[in-house]
Each structure stands twice: as structure tokens, then as C-alpha cells.
Enzyme design. Structure first.
Site, short mmCIF file in Angstrom:
data_model
loop_
_atom_site.label_atom_id
_atom_site.label_comp_id
_atom_site.label_asym_id
_atom_site.label_seq_id
_atom_site.Cartn_x
_atom_site.Cartn_y
_atom_site.Cartn_z
N THR A 319 0.74 -1.32 0.00
CA THR A 319 0.01 -0.12 0.07
C THR A 319 1.00 1.23 0.22
OG1 THR A 319 -1.69 -1.23 1.18
CG2 THR A 319 -1.93 1.24 1.21
N TRP A 322 2.54 1.69 -3.38
CA TRP A 322 1.46 1.76 -4.27
C TRP A 322 1.41 3.31 -4.60
CZ3 TRP A 322 -3.30 4.36 -4.68
CH2 TRP A 322 -3.89 4.20 -5.76
N HIS A 323 1.42 4.06 -3.53
CA HIS A 323 1.22 5.37 -3.30
C HIS A 323 2.15 6.21 -3.84
CE1 HIS A 323 -2.21 4.56 -0.81
NE2 HIS A 323 -2.83 5.40 -1.26
N GLY A 324 3.45 5.90 -4.18
CA GLY A 324 4.24 6.71 -4.65
C GLY A 324 5.85 6.53 -4.55
N PHE A 468 -0.37 9.07 -8.51
CA PHE A 468 -0.81 7.69 -8.55
C PHE A 468 -1.11 7.21 -10.06
CE2 PHE A 468 -2.99 8.94 -4.10
CZ PHE A 468 -1.76 8.84 -3.73
#
Length: 468
Positions: A319, A322-324, A468
Site C-alpha cells: 500500500t 503503491w502510493h508513490g 498515482f
């Protein structure tokens, strides 16, 4: 991209709806092709070259879906096509989103790579996860394989949730691609839901962004304790209204075309535990990781606490990544993981009075979002210093100024973050009163007109999901 989205909204969406419902009303396949062309055109309007990346993703995953289905029908192993699908999809995502960050880390360790400047296609994380969902759901028998690449393309590129989610799993809409049913009830409800989301984004989130950006921009440069806390509160309200607003718009637009997407937010700030908060926040991403990471690792049905902790850790690691491509997102994910473990195994919040059971997850969310919003770990630590009294002072005129000028959007954001609207909607519905229905319609029309005026005037309109 955001300006082009606004142009699309006000200039082309009415035309798209007219064409969809008038000449194409009884021709489902023609409607699907039309929506695919509109979706690709929408993305190409703001990202003319990156639409080729999306088309490549559609073609690649279309053939992976066929390959998986072919192997399943012949009772062969699907390991090779699944592994290749994961490798290629995540490889594309890595090149555009993480390659520069990775090379920078390696150079810091003594390497001497030339770091190319790679622009990030907007929404690449969203449509990559949807593309993988198609292949994985075909493998899990959660949706039928599509023989037409155009239908795969429509699922991956459908414009309402293309650039900011929610992430729609293939199993959710597999049947709706061919068998959805449009109705006036869905269309009118979709319009209202869209306008509510637009109001959240334009009238609340954008106004709160002014406070948050000013506060976070002052970290380490005269930021007082009071303004640091005001900025932190403004940011989590901005984030919620921005993201839930985009989700509302996507769900509303989808419903206008006969698609029913699942909810993405369920009033997370009303949660009574940290685990409950994260079950209510960005539900589509949480369920994606649950179905495709957590459960394949064994989920909660493992034979030891260590394996369960490992599974939860992997979800939060993914997670954060995934965000950056920034250490701040990884820190955000790891701190949330640690707090969830304290809650699950350390008794955090257990047996507390209800008020504190509500307050502490909100406080954890607010503090961890300092990492999420900051440009670097160092900037986050400077912001924490100001929040806890190690800044330029406890209070200043800037805090009073912004509270005076922005009290209305702050108050409205707090009210709408609580489950007030559904209760009010239920109350109005039970009264069966024409005057109340008319008042609601006029309120929706007013929100739309005011939001449109803000967009046309070109007021401050940040796009949080660029990373994203």
C-alpha cells in the site's frame, strides 16, 4: 489534465450522453464501442502520448486473459501466463513510477547511473490494477473471459474512474458490460451523486488545500504550533473530500451510463478503531490488496501469529509503495502497520470510553498523514516539531486569519465527513413531501452552478492523485 477534464465535463459530457441515449439507445455493442472511444479520447485529450501506454496495457492483458482461459479449459497450469502478466504489468508501472527513484537510491549507494526524466502517466496505478484484476479474475472464475478486445478496453479505460479511481475489480462489472440496464431512476440518482462529489472537490477540498499548502510549505520556516495543527486538520479534510468527491463523481457518472460501482468510502472519520477506519477508507484499494495479496498469502487462515503479521505487513508495504516513489509513503505505510499491530495485539483502544475509541484512530490518521503530505522524511519531522511546540511559537495571526476566512468550508467539511447526509436523505425520503424533494433538487442545482463558476473562474484546483 485537470483543466482538460473540466473542459470535457462542461463541453462534451452532455453531447456524450445525448449520443449514448438517443441514436445508440437500443444498440449495446455500439454503446460499448462509443464509450471506449470516448474514454480513450478523454485520456488522450490531456495525455496524448500516454494513451499509447494504456492501449498497450489493454492489448497485452486481453491476450493474457485469453491465454489463462485457454489453459483453464484444457486443465493446464496458469502459472506461466499469470507470472508473465504480473511481471509485465508491474514492469510497466515500475519504469514510469519507480525507476527514477530506484536509480537515485543506487546512486546514493555509490553507483553512477544516468537518471532519465520520465513523466508519469496520470492514473497509471489505477488502470494497471484494473488490468491485472481482469486477468486474475478470469483465472479465479470471477468473470468470463472477453473475446472482444474492445470490451476489455472499455473495462480498463472507462473514463469516469480512469484517473482517480475507484479501482473497479473485473468481477464487479463483468456482467454489466453487456447486460446493464439504464433507467431514469439511475440516471437522476447518478446526476445527484456526481454533483455532490463535484461540490466536495471544488467547494470544500480546493478551499482547504489553501490552508494545508501554506502550512506544509512553512515547515522549518516559522511554522507555529497552532497553524501546524490547523494545516494538519485542513489536510485530512482536504484529502477526504477530494478523494471521496472524485469517487462520488465516478460512481455517479457510471450510474448515468448504467454501471453500478461499489462504494469507495464509508465515513471513515466515524470509525471506532484504526482497523475500522481503514475498512472504510479507499475500500476499492483495500479489497484489491485483500483479494490479490492478503488472501493468496493465506490471509487470516494461517497456522501462526507470525504468518498473519507477515501477511498484514505485506499488504501495508504494498500500500505504501503503491502510493508513490517516496520514502514518505513507505514511512506512512509502516507506521500504520505498527499502530494496527498495537491495536490488534497490544490492546490499544480496547475497553476505552467510546469518545476515545473514536478520537485515537482519528489522531493516528492525522499524524501519519503528515508523512503522506510532506515532500521528505526531513520535512515531516520538521512539521512534527512545530506541532509539538518546537516551532516558531504557539500561535500567530496567520492561524486567526485563516480561521476567519475559511471557517465555513472547514465547518462544512467536518459536517460532511460525519454520516449526516445519509440520515438527512433517509429522513426526507420517509416524509414523501414534494416541497422537500423540490428543495433537494434546487440544492443540487445550486451546488452545481456554484461549483461550475469556481471552475470557470480558474480558482485554485490541485490534483492530489498526480503521483498515482
Amino acid at each position: 489534465m485537470l483543466f482538460s477534464s473540466s473542459v470535457f465535463l462542461f463541453l462534451f459530457l452532455p453531447l456524450v450522453l445525448i449520443i449514448y441515449y438517443v441514436p445508440l439507445r437500443r444498440f449495446r455493442q455500439a454503446q460499448n464501442v462509443f464509450l471506449l472511444l470516448v474514454s480513450l479520447g478523454f485520456y488522450a485529450w490531456g495525455e496524448p502520448w500516454f494513451v499509447l501506454v494504456m492501449i498497450g496495457s489493454i492489448v497485452i492483458n486481453y491476450f493474457f486473459g485469453l491465454w489463462v482461459d485457454y489453459n483453464k479449459r484444457r486443465e493446464r497450469s496458469c502459472r506461466v501466463p499469470i507470472l508473465l502478466a504480473l511481471l509485465i504489468n508491474f514492469g510497466i508501472l515500475f519504469v514510469f513510477k519507480y525507476l527514477m527513484f530506484t536509480l537515485g537510491i543506487l546512486n546514493g549507494l555509490g553507483a553512477s547511473f544516468v537518471i532519465p526524466v520520465i513523466e508519469l502517466p496520470i492514473g497509471i496505478s489505477f488502470f494497471t490494477f484494473q488490468a491485472l484484476s481482469y486477468v486474475l479474475d478470469v483465472h479465479r472464475d470471477r468473470g468470463k473471459v472477453q473475446r472482444s478486445p474492445l470490451k476489455v478496453g472499455l473495462y480498463i479505460s472507462f473514463f469516469p474512474q480512469l484517473i482517480a479511481g475507484p479501482i473497479v475489480k473485473y468481477e464487479t462489472v463483468a456482467d454489466q458490460i453487456d447486460n446493464r440496464k439504464e433507467s431514469w431512476e439511475d440516471f437522476s440518482a447518478g446526476c445527484a451523486r456526481f454533483v455532490v462529489g463535484l461540490g466536495k472537490k471544488v467547494l470544500l477540498s480546493n478551499q482547504l488545500a489553501i490552508i494545508a499548502d501554506r502550512a506544509y510549505g512553512m515547515a522549518g520556516d516559522g511554522l507555529t504550533t497552532s497553524f501546524a495543527w490547523l494545516g494538519a486538520v485542513a489536510y485530512i479534510l482536504q484529502l477526504y473530500n477530494d478523494f471521496s468527491g472524485y469517487s462520488d463523481m465516478a460512481i455517479g457518472l457510471g450510474r448515468m451510463f448504467g454501471f453500478h460501482f461499489l462504494e469507495n468510502f464509508n465515513y471513515p472519520f466515524a470509525a471506532n478503531s484504526l482497523a475500522d477506519l481503514w475498512r472504510r477508507w479507499h475500500i476499492s484499494l483495500a479489497t484489491w490488496f485483500r483479494d490479490y495479496v492478503y488472501i493468496p498469502l493465506g490471509g487470516s487462515r494461517v497456522d501462526s501469529k507470525a504468518k498473519l503479521i507477515r501477511n498484514i505487513f505485506m499488504v501495508w508495504l504494498c500500500t505504501g509503495i503503491w502510493h508513490g516513489a517516496n520514502w514518505t509513503y513507505l514511512a506512512w505505510g509502516m507506521v500504520n502497520f505498527a499502530m494496527l499491530m498495537l491495536e490488534k495485539y497490544g490492546g490499544l483502544g480496547r475497553g476505552w470510553p467510546k469518545f476515545f475509541q473514536w478520537l485515537y484512530p482519528l489522531a493516528v490518521f492525522l499524524l501519519t498523514c503528515v508523512f503522506f503530505r510532506s515532500d521528505s522524511i526531513g520535512a515531516a519531522l520538521q512539521y512534527f516539531q512545530a506541532m509539538f511546540g518546537f516551532g516558531a511559537g504557539l500561535g500567530d495571526g496567520l492561524t486567526v486569519l485563516y480561521l476567519t476566512e475559511c471557517w465555513l468550508p472547514l465547518l462544512a467539511a467536518v459536517v460532511f465527513a460525519a454520516p449526516v447526509a445519509p440520515r438527512l436523505r433517509d429522513w426526507v425520503g420517509k416524509r414523501n413531501c414534494v416541497a422537500l424533494d423540490l428543495g433537494y433538487a434546487l440544492l443540487i442545482a445550486g451546488v452545481f452552478l456554484v461549483s461550475a463558476s469556481f471552475i470557470i473562474k480558474g480558482t485554485y484546483n490541485p490534483f492530489i492523485y498526480f503521483n498515482f
